[in-house]
Design a protein around this motif. Structure first.
Motif, PDB file in Angstrom:
ATOM      1  N   ASN A 115      -4.557   7.532   5.960  1.00 54.54           N
ATOM      2  CA  ASN A 115      -3.890   6.681   4.969  1.00 54.54           C
ATOM      3  C   ASN A 115      -2.725   5.945   5.614  1.00 54.54           C
ATOM      4  O   ASN A 115      -2.202   6.356   6.662  1.00 54.54           O
ATOM      5  CB  ASN A 115      -3.411   7.515   3.774  1.00 54.54           C
ATOM      6  CG  ASN A 115      -2.367   8.525   4.161  1.00 54.54           C
ATOM      7  OD1 ASN A 115      -1.173   8.227   4.160  1.00 54.54           O
ATOM      8  ND2 ASN A 115      -2.784   9.743   4.509  1.00 54.54           N
ATOM      9  N   ARG A 150      -6.217  -2.358  -0.212  1.00 50.45           N
ATOM     10  CA  ARG A 150      -5.999  -1.052   0.423  1.00 50.45           C
ATOM     11  C   ARG A 150      -6.695  -0.981   1.778  1.00 50.45           C
ATOM     12  O   ARG A 150      -6.123  -0.489   2.765  1.00 50.45           O
ATOM     13  CB  ARG A 150      -6.532   0.061  -0.483  1.00 50.45           C
ATOM     14  CG  ARG A 150      -5.656   0.364  -1.672  1.00 50.45           C
ATOM     15  CD  ARG A 150      -6.264   1.483  -2.491  1.00 50.45           C
ATOM     16  NE  ARG A 150      -6.813   0.979  -3.735  1.00 50.45           N
ATOM     17  CZ  ARG A 150      -7.722   1.608  -4.457  1.00 50.45           C
ATOM     18  NH1 ARG A 150      -8.210   2.756  -4.047  1.00 50.45           N
ATOM     19  NH2 ARG A 150      -8.150   1.092  -5.585  1.00 50.45           N
ATOM     20  N   CYS A 204       0.821  -1.203   0.000  1.00 56.71           N
ATOM     21  CA  CYS A 204       0.000   0.000   0.000  1.00 56.71           C
ATOM     22  C   CYS A 204       0.860   1.260   0.000  1.00 56.71           C
ATOM     23  O   CYS A 204       0.551   2.239  -0.685  1.00 56.71           O
ATOM     24  CB  CYS A 204      -0.945  -0.007   1.198  1.00 56.71           C
ATOM     25  SG  CYS A 204      -2.241   1.243   1.099  1.00 56.71           S
ATOM     26  N   TRP A 241       2.183   1.765  -3.416  1.00 57.98           N
ATOM     27  CA  TRP A 241       1.097   2.254  -4.272  1.00 57.98           C
ATOM     28  C   TRP A 241       0.878   3.752  -4.075  1.00 57.98           C
ATOM     29  O   TRP A 241       0.755   4.508  -5.040  1.00 57.98           O
ATOM     30  CB  TRP A 241      -0.176   1.469  -3.945  1.00 57.98           C
ATOM     31  CG  TRP A 241      -1.414   2.001  -4.591  1.00 57.98           C
ATOM     32  CD1 TRP A 241      -1.811   1.834  -5.880  1.00 57.98           C
ATOM     33  CD2 TRP A 241      -2.435   2.781  -3.955  1.00 57.98           C
ATOM     34  NE1 TRP A 241      -3.018   2.463  -6.093  1.00 57.98           N
ATOM     35  CE2 TRP A 241      -3.421   3.045  -4.935  1.00 57.98           C
ATOM     36  CE3 TRP A 241      -2.621   3.266  -2.655  1.00 57.98           C
ATOM     37  CZ2 TRP A 241      -4.566   3.792  -4.648  1.00 57.98           C
ATOM     38  CZ3 TRP A 241      -3.763   4.013  -2.375  1.00 57.98           C
ATOM     39  CH2 TRP A 241      -4.715   4.264  -3.366  1.00 57.98           C
ATOM     40  N   GLN A 242       0.887   4.197  -2.812  1.00 58.25           N
ATOM     41  CA  GLN A 242       0.697   5.617  -2.530  1.00 58.25           C
ATOM     42  C   GLN A 242       1.828   6.463  -3.096  1.00 58.25           C
ATOM     43  O   GLN A 242       1.592   7.505  -3.718  1.00 58.25           O
ATOM     44  CB  GLN A 242       0.610   5.848  -1.010  1.00 58.25           C
ATOM     45  CG  GLN A 242      -0.747   5.551  -0.425  1.00 58.25           C
ATOM     46  CD  GLN A 242      -0.820   5.981   1.019  1.00 58.25           C
ATOM     47  OE1 GLN A 242      -0.943   5.149   1.915  1.00 58.25           O
ATOM     48  NE2 GLN A 242      -0.735   7.263   1.278  1.00 58.25           N
TER      49      GLN A 242
END
Length: 206
Positions: free
Chosen positions: A181, A105, A35, A38-39
């Protein structure tokens, strides 16, 4: 799992029961890493660019005759062999974003929250508000809870005075619940959740 609720003055304000499905998982570093990658890939701008031979402003006339010079056979002066020519296979404007399923996610967020809970790095506060937007007063309150490097998550709306007072403090981030997040959770030492944020998380993963 029961977590104690405190105030920014350092006083106890009861406790809250949180779901083990959100805060009680055994953290998996591989899911969290996926994740975070990905961010960061989505955040990368990808605006790097060089000019290739078609974009160089130079003559395309043949430099000299094909035969008889004793040198290599050259045509355009825009080719990469020459100083000032185009770049061969240079970077182009592109997106660095990669795909990651929504379920992964969501799972990564649960594992990040569980990781903080397992490390004892979650603080639950009743609310995040200030009577006056004074950074000095807020730093004093953070000192009572030993918050020097923290992410503070509030409800759907940030209290204006608190947000203004906190924005000048180094290593302190304040976000509404919509902005929570994995990357910001993992980059800060302590995660501070308001009671409203905990309720919103419970409702989100219900």
């Amino acid at each position: 799992m029961d977590l104690k609720i405190t105030t920014f003055e350092g006083k106890e304000a009861g406790s809250v029961k949180v779901s083990d499905d959100i805060f009680g998982l055994e953290p998996r570093a591989d899911i969290i890493q996926r994740c975070v990658n990905w961010q960061l890939a989505r955040r990368q701008r990808g605006t790097h660019k060089t000019k290739d031979r078609s974009e160089i402003w130079r003559t395309g006339k043949k430099m000299y005759g094909q035969k008889g010079t004793g040198g290599a056979r050259h045509g355009s002066a825009r080719v990469p062999q020459f100083r000032g020519g185009g770049r061969a296979f240079g970077p182009v404007v592109r997106s660095h974003a990669i795909d990651l399923p929504k379920k992964v996610r969501a799972l990564a967020l649960k594992h990040a929250l569980s990781s903080k809970a397992k490390d004892g790095a979650i603080v639950i506060v009743d609310k995040a508000s200030l009577a006056e937007a004074k950074t000095k007063a807020l730093i004093a309150q953070f000192g009572k809870l030993s918050l020097a490097n923290a992410l503070i998550i509030d409800g759907a709306e940030l209290e204006a005075n608190f947000a203004i007072a906190a924005r000048n403090i180094p290593n302190i981030d304040v976000l509404p619940i919509q902005g929570i997040n994995v990357y910001d959770i993992m980059r800060r030492k302590t995660l501070v959740l308001t009671k409203a944020a905990v309720d919103a998380l419970e409702a989100r993963f219900k």
